[in-house]
Motif scaffolding. Structure first.
Motif, PDB file in Angstrom:
ATOM      1  N   ALA A 191       0.839  -1.193   0.000  1.00 36.23           N
ATOM      2  CA  ALA A 191       0.000   0.000   0.000  1.00 36.23           C
ATOM      3  C   ALA A 191       0.877   1.247   0.000  1.00 36.23           C
ATOM      4  O   ALA A 191       1.792   1.387   0.809  1.00 36.23           O
ATOM      5  CB  ALA A 191      -0.908  -0.006   1.223  1.00 36.23           C
ATOM      6  N   GLY A 192       0.606   2.133  -0.924  1.00 36.87           N
ATOM      7  CA  GLY A 192       1.373   3.366  -0.998  1.00 36.87           C
ATOM      8  C   GLY A 192       2.707   3.228  -1.699  1.00 36.87           C
ATOM      9  O   GLY A 192       3.495   4.178  -1.721  1.00 36.87           O
ATOM     10  N   LEU A 193       3.000   2.057  -2.271  1.00 38.80           N
ATOM     11  CA  LEU A 193       4.264   1.863  -2.960  1.00 38.80           C
ATOM     12  C   LEU A 193       4.309   2.718  -4.219  1.00 38.80           C
ATOM     13  O   LEU A 193       3.376   2.709  -5.023  1.00 38.80           O
ATOM     14  CB  LEU A 193       4.433   0.385  -3.325  1.00 38.80           C
ATOM     15  CG  LEU A 193       5.777  -0.037  -3.901  1.00 38.80           C
ATOM     16  CD1 LEU A 193       6.878   0.136  -2.869  1.00 38.80           C
ATOM     17  CD2 LEU A 193       5.724  -1.471  -4.380  1.00 38.80           C
ATOM     18  N   GLU A 194       5.415   3.444  -4.401  1.00 39.75           N
ATOM     19  CA  GLU A 194       5.548   4.305  -5.574  1.00 39.75           C
ATOM     20  C   GLU A 194       5.725   3.466  -6.833  1.00 39.75           C
ATOM     21  O   GLU A 194       6.276   2.367  -6.785  1.00 39.75           O
ATOM     22  CB  GLU A 194       6.748   5.242  -5.393  1.00 39.75           C
ATOM     23  CG  GLU A 194       6.580   6.276  -4.295  1.00 39.75           C
ATOM     24  CD  GLU A 194       7.766   7.223  -4.249  1.00 39.75           C
ATOM     25  OE1 GLU A 194       7.816   8.132  -5.106  1.00 39.75           O
ATOM     26  OE2 GLU A 194       8.628   7.029  -3.381  1.00 39.75           O
ATOM     27  N   HIS A 195       5.285   4.017  -7.936  1.00 33.38           N
ATOM     28  CA  HIS A 195       5.433   3.364  -9.250  1.00 33.38           C
ATOM     29  C   HIS A 195       4.807   1.963  -9.244  1.00 33.38           C
ATOM     30  O   HIS A 195       5.298   1.056  -9.930  1.00 33.38           O
ATOM     31  CB  HIS A 195       6.909   3.267  -9.645  1.00 33.38           C
ATOM     32  CG  HIS A 195       7.652   4.552  -9.552  1.00 33.38           C
ATOM     33  ND1 HIS A 195       7.444   5.603 -10.416  1.00 33.38           N
ATOM     34  CD2 HIS A 195       8.624   4.958  -8.669  1.00 33.38           C
ATOM     35  CE1 HIS A 195       8.249   6.602 -10.093  1.00 33.38           C
ATOM     36  NE2 HIS A 195       8.971   6.250  -9.037  1.00 33.38           N
ATOM     37  N   LEU A 196       3.721   1.778  -8.483  1.00 34.70           N
ATOM     38  CA  LEU A 196       3.160   0.432  -8.331  1.00 34.70           C
ATOM     39  C   LEU A 196       2.666  -0.120  -9.660  1.00 34.70           C
ATOM     40  O   LEU A 196       2.907  -1.292  -9.987  1.00 34.70           O
ATOM     41  CB  LEU A 196       2.017   0.467  -7.311  1.00 34.70           C
ATOM     42  CG  LEU A 196       1.413  -0.889  -6.929  1.00 34.70           C
ATOM     43  CD1 LEU A 196       2.474  -1.814  -6.362  1.00 34.70           C
ATOM     44  CD2 LEU A 196       0.270  -0.703  -5.939  1.00 34.70           C
ATOM     45  N   THR A 197       1.967   0.710 -10.465  1.00 40.06           N
ATOM     46  CA  THR A 197       1.458   0.237 -11.756  1.00 40.06           C
ATOM     47  C   THR A 197       2.598  -0.176 -12.670  1.00 40.06           C
ATOM     48  O   THR A 197       2.536  -1.229 -13.332  1.00 40.06           O
ATOM     49  CB  THR A 197       0.611   1.336 -12.419  1.00 40.06           C
ATOM     50  OG1 THR A 197      -0.485   1.681 -11.570  1.00 40.06           O
ATOM     51  CG2 THR A 197       0.078   0.865 -13.758  1.00 40.06           C
ATOM     52  N   LEU A 198       3.655   0.632 -12.705  1.00 35.63           N
ATOM     53  CA  LEU A 198       4.811   0.311 -13.537  1.00 35.63           C
ATOM     54  C   LEU A 198       5.470  -0.984 -13.080  1.00 35.63           C
ATOM     55  O   LEU A 198       5.778  -1.867 -13.898  1.00 35.63           O
ATOM     56  CB  LEU A 198       5.818   1.456 -13.484  1.00 35.63           C
ATOM     57  CG  LEU A 198       7.184   1.200 -14.140  1.00 35.63           C
ATOM     58  CD1 LEU A 198       7.020   0.968 -15.637  1.00 35.63           C
ATOM     59  CD2 LEU A 198       8.130   2.366 -13.876  1.00 35.63           C
TER      60      LEU A 198
END
Length: 737
Positions: free
Chosen positions: A670-677
């Motif tokens: 949760a809240g991880l940056e660039h998650l979609t990438l």
């Protein structure tokens, strides 16, 4: 004492062997006179029939008839002759219709049911039997009836006897001669109805005005009883309909298809149940994942509390169970009847109701109707009904292009539902699906550049690493970081003496390694969690290829590629492949669920054993014509984009590991940056391994190269994604050992 016992036994035998004819007939007549005398002597109209001697007399008469038949091997006995000559059955029907005394119709139904079931000789052929039976059928399923149980049993017995004497169906249905003009009227009325998109709020109200034909007689009574709240009554009505529809005589199917409104009645009942669905409140995801609902499951629903009748869940169960019943009925019915029923379903439900909803401007209506179609395609097994579904989805000029275009809709939910519909279609044993969606666009092979059109006739030299590198470097989007040495390949390259694969492909090892080497080393993360390489997908790939091969066995696909057109025509891969390639090109920026669905569809297409699909989707070495794309070329450009994007991500390796752990359910990102990438990178890595596994299964390998050890792969060969994990489970891609 023993002598006395023997003497008694001899006397009893003598009495039993005495000619009983006169006594039986007299007894039979006496019981009948007891019934008629009741009406002469009794003046109490309110006394229930069960408080009289009538039920006992009818049972005695029936016992005499059964006993008489056992004694009379060939000829009709005198009691049966008396029953027929004096029209006792006609009289009983009249008494039952008059309901005098109260409850008489119940006793008449019981008598007829037992008579038809216990007498072995074919009674329905007798005029004195089938005419009273016709009249009694007319007394069944009347409004306010309290004898549904007896009516359902009587009709089931009648249908069972018709199964033994199929030619009697025409007489029971009172079909005399063909009436083509009359039979065409329901079809004309159905085709002329309005196709304006109905509002979701009017879904429930439309059931009252649904164009369901009416028909009196056996079929109408059975369909009416099929709506009973009593499970036993429902079950017998369904069984009776199945018995009638499954008659395999030459004329029975034609009688039901051409001279009755059975198709319209059954399809109309499906429409009624569909119109009860509250489209505005249904959850599309719940609808799409709706489990298979066998038609027998609705009987437990019939026993449920009436207060729950309005719930969406019960309406869904009712609709899909009736659809399953129709599908089962069409599988059992003669071809002429199955085709007629399927056409009625197409006309009443698909064309008149579902098509306007699919073309509706309301997103909720489009989502729910598409999801319902997904379930319908998934559960249908009848070839006739599947033909109509395929015709509706793929040959309706106003609908087909729109359904494919919606796979790339601005709404991710609509895109996901549309992709799921295509995925369900690809699971069905129907040749037209692949022909219309994909193969007709590849037939000319105009995706090949003219010099490469005859590549199957040239020596195979593409497996050499130097030429592979040159080909890859010609693409401006392909980074040097994507090229690897032999030590990084999962399968060692074959020598030049190895036999080449068919269809102009390089060796199987070269094809496998071509897909595996697409993913740059710096973005690989599977081995960091001790997950397997592509070999972990081989089991599932073999299963999928085997399934696709079993589907296409009867399709007479060619074993070799067709000749190339040789002309520089502009190539169009078809609407479906274009949408899938476009979606694949955006895998780094779109939701994870969409990525799974897109790659699942491409894997499914790659698993089919058609030479054109093999060449276009799994051959990395074909020379593409100008402006043409293939699956491999899309992946190459995508990897180039990936390399550029990941440069902006700090701590890439740790982030990829955390993302993979999150997808495996080991922690939450949760809240991880660039998650979609990062999720897109993981999907790409797994997708390339899956394509490599499919190529490994489909292409012939040198037997000496079939063994490899864990040191040849980037991760332990023994490991694979666990069934409990989440990464690939949403599309059933977890290999099992």
């Amino acid at each position: 004492m023993e002598t006395f016992s023997k003497l008694s036994s001899l006397l009893l035998r003598a009495l039993e062997t005495r000619e009983p004819t006169v006594d039986l007939l007299e007894s039979f007549v006496d019981h009948w006179k007891s019934i008629t005398n009741y009406y002469i002597q009794t003046t109490d109209d309110s006394r229930p029939v069960k408080q009289t001697e009538i039920p006992w007399c009818l049972r005695q008469m029936l016992d005499i008839l059964v006993y008489e038949e056992k004694q009379q091997v060939e000829d009709t006995g005198p009691c049966m002759e008396y029953l027929l000559q004096h029209k006792l059955l006609e009289t009983l029907c009249t008494l039952g219709k008059a309901q005098y005394p109260p409850g008489m119709v119940q006793q008449v139904l019981l008598f007829f049911s037992k008579l038809l079931s216990q007498i072995q000789k074919p009674l329905l052929q007798l005029v004195g039997v089938y005419r009273p039976v016709q009249k009694l059928i007319g007394l069944c399923a009347l409004p306010g009836s309290h004898t549904e149980k007896e009516e359902a049993q009587f009709l089931l017995v009648v249908c069972s006897r018709v199964k033994q004497d199929p030619h009697m169906l025409r007489y029971l249905l009172q079909v005399t001669q063909p009436a083509a003009s009359d039979q065409s009227q329901p079809c004309a009325r159905a085709s002329n109805r309005s196709t304006e998109p109905p509002l979701p709020s009017s879904q429930s109200d439309s059931s009252t005005g649904s164009p369901v034909p009416s028909e009196s007689g056996l079929l109408s009574a059975l369909l009416q009883l099929a709506q009973s709240q009593r499970a036993s009554v429902c079950l017998k009505a369904f069984e009776s309909l199945l018995l009638l529809s499954a008659l395999q005589s030459e004329s029975s199917g034609e009688v039901l298809a051409d001279h009755t409104q059975l198709g319209e009645l059954l399809a109309g009942r499906l429409l009624q149940r569909y119109c009860l669905l509250p489209l505005e409140s249904l959850d599309p995801g719940e609808v799409q994942s709706w489990p298979h609902t066998p038609w027998s499951s609705q009987f437990s629903h019939c026993r449920s509390d009436l207060r729950s009748e309005s719930s969406a869940s019960n309406h869904m169960t009712n609709f899909f169970s009736w659809l399953d019943f129709l599908d089962h009925l069409m599988r059992e019915a003669p071809q002429v009847l199955a085709v007629k029923l399927a056409q009625c379903v197409h006309r009443f439900w698909l064309f008149d109701v579902l098509q306007p909803q699919l073309l509706h401007t309301c997103e909720q209506v489009v989502l729910v109707s598409t999801s319902i179609l997904c379930v319908a395609v998934r559960v249908v097994q009848s070839s006739s009904l599947l033909d109509q579904l395929v015709h509706f989805l793929l040959r309706t000029h106003t609908l087909t292009p729109l359904l494919v275009q919606r796979c790339d809709h601005i709404s991710d939910q609509i895109s996901l539902a549309s992709l799921s519909l295509v995925e369900e279609l690809l699971q069905k044993p129907h040749r037209d699906i692949l022909d219309i969606l994909v193969l007709r666009f590849l037939q000319s092979r105009s995706y090949l550049s003219p010099p490469a059109a005859g590549q199957e006739d040239r020596p195979q030299e593409r497996h050499q690493n130097s030429e592979d590198s040159d080909d890859l470097e010609e693409d401006p989007f392909f980074s040097d970081s994507l090229l690897f040495s032999d030590s990084q390949l999962l399968l060692p390259p074959l020598s030049s003496s190895s036999s080449a694969s068919p269809s102009g492909l390089g060796s199987a090892a070269d094809v496998v390694n071509s897909f595996l080497c697409l993913v740059p080393v710096q973005v690989r993360s599977a081995q960091l969690l001790q997950e397997g390489g592509y070999e972990s997908y081989v089991h599932d790939a073999h299963t999928q290829v085997t399934q696709c091969e079993s589907l296409s066995l009867s399709w007479d696909w060619p074993l070799s590629l067709p000749p190339s057109s040789g002309e520089e025509d502009e190539f169009f891969e078809g609407h479906l492949l274009k949408v899938l390639f476009d979606r694949l090109g955006r895998v780094l920026e779109q939701p994870y669920e969409l990525n799974l669905k897109v790659t699942a569809l491409l894997s499914r297409l790659s698993a089919f054993q058609h030479p054109l699909l093999q060449e276009y989707l799994l051959n990395p070495y074909i020379h593409l014509s100008h402006c043409s794309t293939s699956l491999f070329s899309v992946l190459i450009r995508l990897m180039g984009d990936l390399v550029q994007r990941v440069q902006q991500v700090s701590g890439l390796t740790d982030r990829l590991v955390n993302t993979r752990r999150d997808l495996l359910g080991l922690n939450h990102a949760a809240g991880l940056e660039h998650l979609t990438l990062l999720r897109g990178v993981v999907v790409l890595e797994e997708f390339c391994k899956e394509l490599a596994a499919i190529a490994f299964v489909k292409l012939p390998l040198d037997q000496q190269r079939l063994t490899w050890t864990s040191r040849d792969s980037p991760g332990p060969a023994e490991t694979h994604l666990d069934q409990q994990r989440l990464t690939w489970t949403s599309r059933d891609r977890n290999p099992s050992t």
